[in-house]
Design a protein around this motif. Sequence first.
Motif, PDB file in Angstrom:
ATOM      1  N   ALA B 145       0.842  -1.199   0.000  1.00 64.31           N
ATOM      2  CA  ALA B 145       0.000   0.000   0.000  1.00 64.31           C
ATOM      3  C   ALA B 145       0.879   1.253   0.000  1.00 64.31           C
ATOM      4  CB  ALA B 145      -0.915  -0.009   1.212  1.00 64.31           C
ATOM      5  N   ILE B 146       0.955   1.906  -1.160  1.00 60.58           N
ATOM      6  CA  ILE B 146       1.778   3.120  -1.292  1.00 60.58           C
ATOM      7  C   ILE B 146       0.982   4.346  -0.842  1.00 60.58           C
ATOM      8  CG2 ILE B 146       3.033   4.596  -2.924  1.00 60.58           C
ATOM      9  CD1 ILE B 146       4.305   1.849  -2.431  1.00 60.58           C
ATOM     10  N   THR B 147      -0.300   4.371  -1.258  1.00 58.77           N
ATOM     11  CA  THR B 147      -1.126   5.558  -1.006  1.00 58.77           C
ATOM     12  C   THR B 147      -1.066   6.050   0.435  1.00 58.77           C
ATOM     13  OG1 THR B 147      -2.548   4.780  -2.779  1.00 58.77           O
ATOM     14  CG2 THR B 147      -3.420   6.552  -1.379  1.00 58.77           C
ATOM     15  N   PRO B 148      -1.217   5.158   1.427  1.00 62.78           N
ATOM     16  CA  PRO B 148      -1.205   5.655   2.814  1.00 62.78           C
ATOM     17  C   PRO B 148       0.150   6.235   3.237  1.00 62.78           C
ATOM     18  CG  PRO B 148      -2.003   3.385   2.703  1.00 62.78           C
ATOM     19  CD  PRO B 148      -1.459   3.720   1.369  1.00 62.78           C
ATOM     20  N   LYS B 149       1.207   5.907   2.452  1.00 68.38           N
ATOM     21  CA  LYS B 149       2.552   6.343   2.836  1.00 68.38           C
ATOM     22  C   LYS B 149       2.939   7.676   2.184  1.00 68.38           C
ATOM     23  CE  LYS B 149       3.196   2.551   5.143  1.00 68.38           C
ATOM     24  NZ  LYS B 149       3.493   1.271   4.536  1.00 68.38           N
ATOM     25  N   ILE B 150       2.032   8.183   1.377  1.00 67.26           N
ATOM     26  CA  ILE B 150       2.357   9.418   0.652  1.00 67.26           C
ATOM     27  C   ILE B 150       2.332  10.616   1.601  1.00 67.26           C
ATOM     28  CG2 ILE B 150       1.419  11.025  -1.068  1.00 67.26           C
ATOM     29  CD1 ILE B 150       0.902   8.592  -2.808  1.00 67.26           C
ATOM     30  N   ILE B 151       3.446  11.396   1.554  1.00 65.77           N
ATOM     31  CA  ILE B 151       3.520  12.542   2.461  1.00 65.77           C
ATOM     32  C   ILE B 151       3.285  13.854   1.712  1.00 65.77           C
ATOM     33  CG2 ILE B 151       4.940  11.474   4.239  1.00 65.77           C
ATOM     34  CD1 ILE B 151       7.400  12.658   2.886  1.00 65.77           C
ATOM     35  N   ALA B 152       3.366  13.775   0.370  1.00 62.28           N
ATOM     36  CA  ALA B 152       3.077  14.985  -0.412  1.00 62.28           C
ATOM     37  C   ALA B 152       2.609  14.568  -1.788  1.00 62.28           C
ATOM     38  CB  ALA B 152       4.326  15.859  -0.524  1.00 62.28           C
ATOM     39  N   ASN B 171      17.579  13.735  -1.763  1.00 61.75           N
ATOM     40  CA  ASN B 171      18.891  13.591  -2.406  1.00 61.75           C
ATOM     41  C   ASN B 171      18.985  14.442  -3.668  1.00 61.75           C
ATOM     42  OD1 ASN B 171      19.712  11.838  -0.471  1.00 61.75           O
ATOM     43  ND2 ASN B 171      19.610   9.992  -1.757  1.00 61.75           N
ATOM     44  N   LEU B 172      17.885  14.408  -4.431  1.00 59.40           N
ATOM     45  CA  LEU B 172      17.898  15.126  -5.703  1.00 59.40           C
ATOM     46  C   LEU B 172      17.303  16.526  -5.580  1.00 59.40           C
ATOM     47  CD1 LEU B 172      16.813  12.255  -8.137  1.00 59.40           C
ATOM     48  CD2 LEU B 172      19.107  13.121  -7.732  1.00 59.40           C
ATOM     49  N   GLY B 173      16.824  16.880  -4.430  1.00 56.90           N
ATOM     50  CA  GLY B 173      16.199  18.174  -4.209  1.00 56.90           C
ATOM     51  C   GLY B 173      14.928  18.346  -5.025  1.00 56.90           C
ATOM     52  N   LEU B 174      14.143  17.264  -5.083  1.00 59.96           N
ATOM     53  CA  LEU B 174      12.921  17.303  -5.894  1.00 59.96           C
ATOM     54  C   LEU B 174      11.701  17.626  -5.046  1.00 59.96           C
ATOM     55  CD1 LEU B 174      13.471  14.224  -8.204  1.00 59.96           C
ATOM     56  CD2 LEU B 174      13.204  16.597  -8.955  1.00 59.96           C
ATOM     57  N   ARG B 175      10.739  18.361  -5.638  1.00 62.19           N
ATOM     58  CA  ARG B 175       9.482  18.638  -4.960  1.00 62.19           C
ATOM     59  C   ARG B 175       8.334  18.221  -5.862  1.00 62.19           C
ATOM     60  NH1 ARG B 175       9.746  23.843  -2.967  1.00 62.19           N
ATOM     61  NH2 ARG B 175      11.493  24.265  -1.572  1.00 62.19           N
ATOM     62  N   ILE B 176       7.156  18.222  -5.326  1.00 57.59           N
ATOM     63  CA  ILE B 176       5.952  17.879  -6.079  1.00 57.59           C
ATOM     64  C   ILE B 176       5.798  18.836  -7.264  1.00 57.59           C
ATOM     65  CG2 ILE B 176       3.431  17.643  -5.945  1.00 57.59           C
ATOM     66  CD1 ILE B 176       4.990  15.691  -4.215  1.00 57.59           C
ATOM     67  N   GLY B 177       5.487  18.261  -8.435  1.00 59.91           N
ATOM     68  CA  GLY B 177       5.220  19.078  -9.615  1.00 59.91           C
ATOM     69  C   GLY B 177       6.468  19.442 -10.402  1.00 59.91           C
ATOM     70  N   GLN B 178       7.649  19.136  -9.845  1.00 54.70           N
ATOM     71  CA  GLN B 178       8.884  19.481 -10.550  1.00 54.70           C
ATOM     72  C   GLN B 178       9.217  18.408 -11.592  1.00 54.70           C
ATOM     73  OE1 GLN B 178      11.897  20.057  -7.554  1.00 54.70           O
ATOM     74  NE2 GLN B 178      11.429  22.239  -7.443  1.00 54.70           N
ATOM     75  N   PRO B 179       9.881  18.797 -12.644  1.00 50.84           N
ATOM     76  CA  PRO B 179      10.265  17.817 -13.659  1.00 50.84           C
ATOM     77  C   PRO B 179      11.546  17.093 -13.249  1.00 50.84           C
ATOM     78  CG  PRO B 179      10.896  20.006 -14.361  1.00 50.84           C
ATOM     79  CD  PRO B 179      10.249  20.173 -13.023  1.00 50.84           C
ATOM     80  N   VAL B 180      11.677  15.863 -13.715  1.00 54.77           N
ATOM     81  CA  VAL B 180      12.898  15.106 -13.475  1.00 54.77           C
ATOM     82  C   VAL B 180      13.187  14.268 -14.719  1.00 54.77           C
ATOM     83  CG1 VAL B 180      11.635  13.268 -12.293  1.00 54.77           C
ATOM     84  CG2 VAL B 180      14.104  13.480 -11.932  1.00 54.77           C
ATOM     85  N   VAL B 181      14.446  14.205 -15.063  1.00 53.74           N
ATOM     86  CA  VAL B 181      14.816  13.435 -16.256  1.00 53.74           C
ATOM     87  C   VAL B 181      15.063  11.980 -15.846  1.00 53.74           C
ATOM     88  CG1 VAL B 181      16.518  13.174 -18.104  1.00 53.74           C
ATOM     89  CG2 VAL B 181      15.795  15.457 -17.365  1.00 53.74           C
ATOM     90  N   VAL B 182      14.468  11.065 -16.597  1.00 51.69           N
ATOM     91  CA  VAL B 182      14.680   9.648 -16.315  1.00 51.69           C
ATOM     92  C   VAL B 182      15.389   9.032 -17.507  1.00 51.69           C
ATOM     93  CG1 VAL B 182      13.563   7.452 -15.825  1.00 51.69           C
ATOM     94  CG2 VAL B 182      12.582   9.567 -14.926  1.00 51.69           C
ATOM     95  N   VAL B 194       7.166  14.895 -10.973  1.00 51.15           N
ATOM     96  CA  VAL B 194       7.009  14.255  -9.662  1.00 51.15           C
ATOM     97  C   VAL B 194       5.570  14.467  -9.195  1.00 51.15           C
ATOM     98  CG1 VAL B 194       7.757  14.206  -7.265  1.00 51.15           C
ATOM     99  CG2 VAL B 194       9.420  14.595  -9.081  1.00 51.15           C
ATOM    100  N   ARG B 195       4.829  13.356  -9.066  1.00 58.35           N
ATOM    101  CA  ARG B 195       3.417  13.456  -8.669  1.00 58.35           C
ATOM    102  C   ARG B 195       3.236  13.294  -7.159  1.00 58.35           C
ATOM    103  NH1 ARG B 195       1.689  15.778 -12.964  1.00 58.35           N
ATOM    104  NH2 ARG B 195       1.676  14.511 -14.845  1.00 58.35           N
ATOM    105  N   ALA B 196       4.096  12.487  -6.593  1.00 56.88           N
ATOM    106  CA  ALA B 196       3.935  12.257  -5.149  1.00 56.88           C
ATOM    107  C   ALA B 196       5.254  11.822  -4.540  1.00 56.88           C
ATOM    108  CB  ALA B 196       2.870  11.191  -4.901  1.00 56.88           C
ATOM    109  N   VAL B 197       5.405  12.116  -3.249  1.00 57.82           N
ATOM    110  CA  VAL B 197       6.564  11.648  -2.484  1.00 57.82           C
ATOM    111  C   VAL B 197       6.030  10.802  -1.323  1.00 57.82           C
ATOM    112  CG1 VAL B 197       8.499  12.344  -1.014  1.00 57.82           C
ATOM    113  CG2 VAL B 197       7.960  13.657  -3.082  1.00 57.82           C
ATOM    114  N   TYR B 198       6.616   9.620  -1.145  1.00 59.81           N
ATOM    115  CA  TYR B 198       6.141   8.737  -0.059  1.00 59.81           C
ATOM    116  C   TYR B 198       7.276   8.416   0.893  1.00 59.81           C
ATOM    117  CZ  TYR B 198       8.380   5.321  -3.071  1.00 59.81           C
ATOM    118  OH  TYR B 198       9.286   4.661  -3.838  1.00 59.81           O
ATOM    119  N   ARG B 199       6.877   8.051   2.073  1.00 59.82           N
ATOM    120  CA  ARG B 199       7.874   7.581   3.042  1.00 59.82           C
ATOM    121  C   ARG B 199       7.359   6.287   3.671  1.00 59.82           C
ATOM    122  NH1 ARG B 199       8.815  11.814   6.622  1.00 59.82           N
ATOM    123  NH2 ARG B 199      10.688  12.480   5.513  1.00 59.82           N
TER     124      ARG B 199
END
Lengths: 231, 403
Positions: B145-152, B171-182, B194-199
């Motif tokens: 279950a990822i959803t309950p672990k989402i902090i942003a 580590n990468l200094g990423l925030r919600i809504g920011q672009p990241v190259v994969v 970046v749609r969500a950050v989980y812990r």
Amino acid sequence: MSDVLYSVRDLVKDFGTDELRTRVLKGMSFELVKGEFVALLGPSGSGKSTLLTILGTLLAPTSGALEMLGQNLVHLDERRLTEFRNRHIGFVFQFHHLLPDFTAVENVLFPAAASAGVETAEARTRARDLLNRVGLSDRQEFRTPKLSGGQKQRVAIARALMNHPALVLADEPTGNLDRETADQVLGLLRDMNRTEQTTFLISTHDPHVAAFCDRRITVIDGRFATEAELR
Amino acid sequence: MRFAIKVAWRYLASNRTQTALLLGGVAIGVLVFVFMTALIGGLRVFLIVQTTGNIAHVTLEPPERVARLIATDGGYTPLVATVASNTKRAQIFAWQTLLYAAETTPGVKVASPQINGNAFLVKGEAISPVLLNGLRADRLDAISAITPKIIAGKAQLDIDGILIGAKLASNLGLRIGQPVVVRSDRGRVRTLTVRAVYRTGVGSLDERVAFVNIQLARTLLDLPQGISQIELKLDDVNAAPGIATALGRTTGLKATSWVDRNAQLFVALNSQAQTGSLIQIFSLITIVIGVSSALLLTTYRRRGEIAIMRSMGISRVFVVSVFILQGLFIGLLGASIGAGAGYGFCILLANLSRRLDGSAFPIDPAQGGYVAVIVLTTLGSVLAAILPARAAARVDPVEVLNQ
Ligand SMILES: Nc1ncnc2c1ncn2[C@@H]1O[C@H](COP(=O)(O)OP(=O)(O)OP(=O)(O)O)[C@@H](O)[C@H]1O
Ligand SMILES: [Mg+2]
């Protein structure tokens, strides 16, 4: 039909092992007739109690023949002896030996209930009847430690008679009682002897008791005393 | 028999202090037994739930390509063989059929098809390796279950979004809504949002894993047809080995259950169970010794009465049964009291534990082994009575009556 209840031939009893063997009964022969009331006399250590325990099948003789009610008792196994004892022999000891956790009536019906496995109504009736006859109608539900010495001895007599035994062996039944109580107990034994045709063999040191009996046999040093010796 | 029961009962009742002590001793032994059984049972369930909660119960992967003979000339000389090969990518072809087969297998709760692979996340000069986990949008929480672990942010697996762990984000200094190259290990490059950050609290998950939509993973990892694996959740975790074997046979895939992947958990659980059994055995032995010695004492104290009974022509069998029955009553009664008290104690601890944080005493009052302990204690108690009963039967009436 023979009137002989018990016949004993050349009864010998040794105690101890090889080196320390002592002969306590040194060849005794006698008969008990049905319905007899017999006193067993003799000095202390002469072998009276030993004789009674052998007659009562609690102890095996070293040699000799024992026959009661036509049954040879010498070669019976332990289980059959126990059953025989339960049916045909009652004991009364000097120290009553009642079961302290049971009431008077339970003590009396014990020999019947334990061998039948259940406490029947008949057994209870018989036990109550016996207690009435020994004068304890108002003490039937008492636990035995609450009874006096004489009362206890009367319960023990009732218990010995519970299974309608042919023979009651009493080892100094009055030895622990005062004169008056002793007479009372003796009277009871005699009464049972008359009403139930039970044979009694009573060991005693008391000449009074001896005089009360039909017949007296005397043991001296493991042998029956002759008339000459007694005089 | 009925009269023997009465006599046995009377003996126990007439010696209240001794009987009470004896019953108390048996009850405490049983309580320890119940407590240990409930604790170990509860701990086992707790650990298994903890372990299986966030992992696949069965995993289906491409079959391992093992070298094997294809044909022989009657059994001896190999004629044709396949060779273990790495020239082709391991993937599951025709996976829709296999997914359907897995999903419809009885006992399977949900199946999650996945495409996984390695990639780098690049933000300016910063770069971090990640395991890309391509999931179906509707199966995001199916296995873990990822959803309950989402902090942003929002739990949303769209075609150009990515879900990353908190450690990775920092580590990468990423925030919600920011672009990241994969950049995948297949050389494909895409810019995602970046749609969500989980812990989750699990280091490797928070730093080295990123979740994307399976369609996105397909292009990034260059896997036009196949998928990497199918993960299953089951209704009953204990059925996993059986279902894995069955699915392995029917699908031809390599099927592993969570049990295979957590061998060390079972080593721990088993050694725990063995410790528990040892304590149980010792509490039973203590009960048996206690009952035996107490009854032996009773036998000795009642020698006179036994002698009287024997002189009345009462059989050895009767005497033996009186003492065996005492053992039976003590066992049955003591065990019942102990089991009842043990149940109460377990409920108390379970409630206390729930009020704290749930893991202080993961005790399961339902798993006290009540029937087993009552049966075992009663049997043990009867066995314990055999020695005293035999001693009682051996009492020589003459020896005792003459005293
Ligand atoms: N178990 C035994 N082992 C060895 N000797 C024994 C045993 N029982 C009895 N005796 C001996 O046998 C002899 C007879 O004892 P018994 O008890 O029969 O005498 P008694 O006539 O009943 O005496 P009392 O009138 O004092 O009761 C005694 O010398 C006694 O020491
Ligand atoms: Mg004597």
